[in-house]
Design an enzyme around this catalytic site. Sequence first.
Site, PDB file in Angstrom:
ATOM      1  N   SER A 102       0.791  -1.233   0.000  1.00  0.00           N
ATOM      2  CA  SER A 102       0.000   0.000   0.000  1.00  0.00           C
ATOM      3  C   SER A 102       0.823   1.282   0.000  1.00  0.00           C
ATOM      4  O   SER A 102       0.324   2.330  -0.393  1.00  0.00           O
ATOM      5  CB  SER A 102      -0.963   0.001   1.182  1.00  0.00           C
ATOM      6  OG  SER A 102      -0.256  -0.175   2.390  1.00  0.00           O
TER       7      SER A 102
ATOM      8  N   HIS B  22      -5.763  -3.514  -2.262  1.00  0.00           N
ATOM      9  CA  HIS B  22      -5.503  -2.604  -3.388  1.00  0.00           C
ATOM     10  C   HIS B  22      -5.497  -3.333  -4.734  1.00  0.00           C
ATOM     11  O   HIS B  22      -5.199  -2.717  -5.755  1.00  0.00           O
ATOM     12  CB  HIS B  22      -4.170  -1.876  -3.181  1.00  0.00           C
ATOM     13  CG  HIS B  22      -4.187  -0.986  -1.976  1.00  0.00           C
ATOM     14  ND1 HIS B  22      -4.648   0.308  -2.014  1.00  0.00           N
ATOM     15  CD2 HIS B  22      -3.833  -1.228  -0.683  1.00  0.00           C
ATOM     16  CE1 HIS B  22      -4.566   0.846  -0.806  1.00  0.00           C
ATOM     17  NE2 HIS B  22      -4.068  -0.072   0.015  1.00  0.00           N
TER      18      HIS B  22
ATOM     19  N   LYS C 253     -11.639   0.567  -1.008  1.00  0.00           N
ATOM     20  CA  LYS C 253     -10.694   1.247  -1.913  1.00  0.00           C
ATOM     21  C   LYS C 253     -11.344   1.357  -3.302  1.00  0.00           C
ATOM     22  O   LYS C 253     -12.163   2.229  -3.495  1.00  0.00           O
ATOM     23  CB  LYS C 253      -9.381   0.467  -1.940  1.00  0.00           C
ATOM     24  CG  LYS C 253      -8.956   0.018  -0.520  1.00  0.00           C
ATOM     25  CD  LYS C 253      -7.802   0.746   0.004  1.00  0.00           C
ATOM     26  CE  LYS C 253      -7.297   0.230   1.319  1.00  0.00           C
ATOM     27  NZ  LYS C 253      -7.888   0.782   2.539  1.00  0.00           N
TER      28      LYS C 253
HETATM   29  C1  LIG Z   1      -3.181  -3.625   2.385  1.00  0.00           C
HETATM   30  C2  LIG Z   1      -4.254  -3.108   3.284  1.00  0.00           C
HETATM   31  N1  LIG Z   1      -4.916  -3.970   4.072  1.00  0.00           N
HETATM   32  C3  LIG Z   1      -5.887  -3.559   4.896  1.00  0.00           C
HETATM   33  C4  LIG Z   1      -6.256  -2.238   4.965  1.00  0.00           C
HETATM   34  C5  LIG Z   1      -7.335  -1.806   5.901  1.00  0.00           C
HETATM   35  O1  LIG Z   1      -8.533  -1.660   5.210  1.00  0.00           O
HETATM   36  P1  LIG Z   1      -9.671  -0.695   5.761  1.00  0.00           P
HETATM   37  O2  LIG Z   1      -9.289   0.688   5.391  1.00  0.00           O
HETATM   38  O3  LIG Z   1     -10.915  -1.175   5.073  1.00  0.00           O
HETATM   39  O4  LIG Z   1      -9.722  -0.898   7.236  1.00  0.00           O
HETATM   40  C6  LIG Z   1      -5.629  -1.317   4.128  1.00  0.00           C
HETATM   41  C7  LIG Z   1      -6.038   0.109   4.114  1.00  0.00           C
HETATM   42  O5  LIG Z   1      -5.556   0.973   4.720  1.00  0.00           O
HETATM   43  C8  LIG Z   1      -4.579  -1.753   3.293  1.00  0.00           C
HETATM   44  O6  LIG Z   1      -3.922  -0.878   2.542  1.00  0.00           O
END
Ligand SMILES: Cc1ncc(COP(=O)(O)O)c(C=O)c1O
Length: 381
Positions: free
Chosen positions: A173, A201, A232
């Site tokens: 990310s 992502h 996302k």
């Molecule tokens: C790779 C990854 N996993 C999990 C999350 C967490 O997702 P959420 O924003 O729905 O809590 C994110 C987002 O920030 C992320 O980038």
Amino acid sequence: MFSQKLQILKEKGLLREIKDRVSPQGPKVKFGEREYINFSSNDYLGLSIHPYIIDRAKRAMDEYGYGSAASRLLGGGSILHKGLEDKIAQFKDTEAALIFNSGYSANTGIIPAFADEDTAIFSDELNHASIIDGCRLSKVKTLIYRHKDLSHLEGLIKKNAKRKIVITDTVFSMDGDIAPLSDIYKICKKNNAMLYTDDAHGTGVLGNGKGALAQFNIKPEPWIIQMGTFSKALGSFGAFIACSSDVTEWTLNTARSLIFSTALPTCIVAASIAALELIEKDSGLIKRLWENRDELSRRLKDIGYDIMGSETPIIPIKTGGLENTLRISRHLHKKGIFAPAIRPPTVKEPRIRITVTASHSDEDIERLIEALREIKPLNNQ
Ligand SMILES: Cc1ncc(COP(=O)(O)O)c(C=O)c1O
């Protein structure tokens, strides 16, 4: 105690603060009176403001009200919650799916639910914080392998444990690179390990929207668990796992973040279903996203920026130190561009993280390039 600690963060340039938007998300956002071109959101397809989705959410709100009032196990979920799970299972070509309230709560609930005293977890060093926290909560042995380093992973996996779980982001990310999933798949298969992918992502972005496994032509198998988010590219909120029905049933019975938390509002669930329908219809949004991504990354390289191995619409630019990162961020801000600095502890090496979406116009990209051309990173001058 806290004011002193806050002062230290401020002096180090590490104090975080929230900026309050007065507009919806989108390629342009407003803070106070001023409009900015927004290169900070993960709304890759612009679905967070799509009329088709908003209409479905409104209709669900009329029909089901707003709050869910209890955990699904306690108060029952709506049939739309079940409908979203069926839709995800069909979309990801798996036997079943289970939804969670967020990506963070999915990873922190599921990973401890999967691990027992005979388990060792193998986790990429750049995995998302929610995976790191899930591993910590599991209290089992967690071995961190160097980022995308397959021989390191293979060396660790050979030595360890009866039950093995390999966990990787599909798209990292903060770096925007893609995990070498074909090789990771082979290592897992050879070593009898479970594979858990965080496709937050990748869903809606890779594999014609179907996600990273589809991109790598890997068929779902019972020992592969695909986690993903609606928050996302799907422009909504919440998360899911797509896997076998044994796994969803086990998770439903053991994941504390699901058992002990109020269910997602039905209007959010309806919005996620509508977003999946739009992606399946393929309105050209994914193509536009990748055209913008390719154009922006090429132009950034042309003007001398290092995009740090980015392979996706997440495009970090190397800025060479915290001070310079903040300098570039301030400059962009002055130019009406919103692309905040990412600093430790989120990343080891500070950077500007640019995310480009299908909704950006050619002119938006041009303005970003012009602003960055004016202020090259120090180490490139
Ligand atoms: C790779 C990854 N996993 C999990 C999350 C967490 O997702 P959420 O924003 O729905 O809590 C994110 C987002 O920030 C992320 O980038």
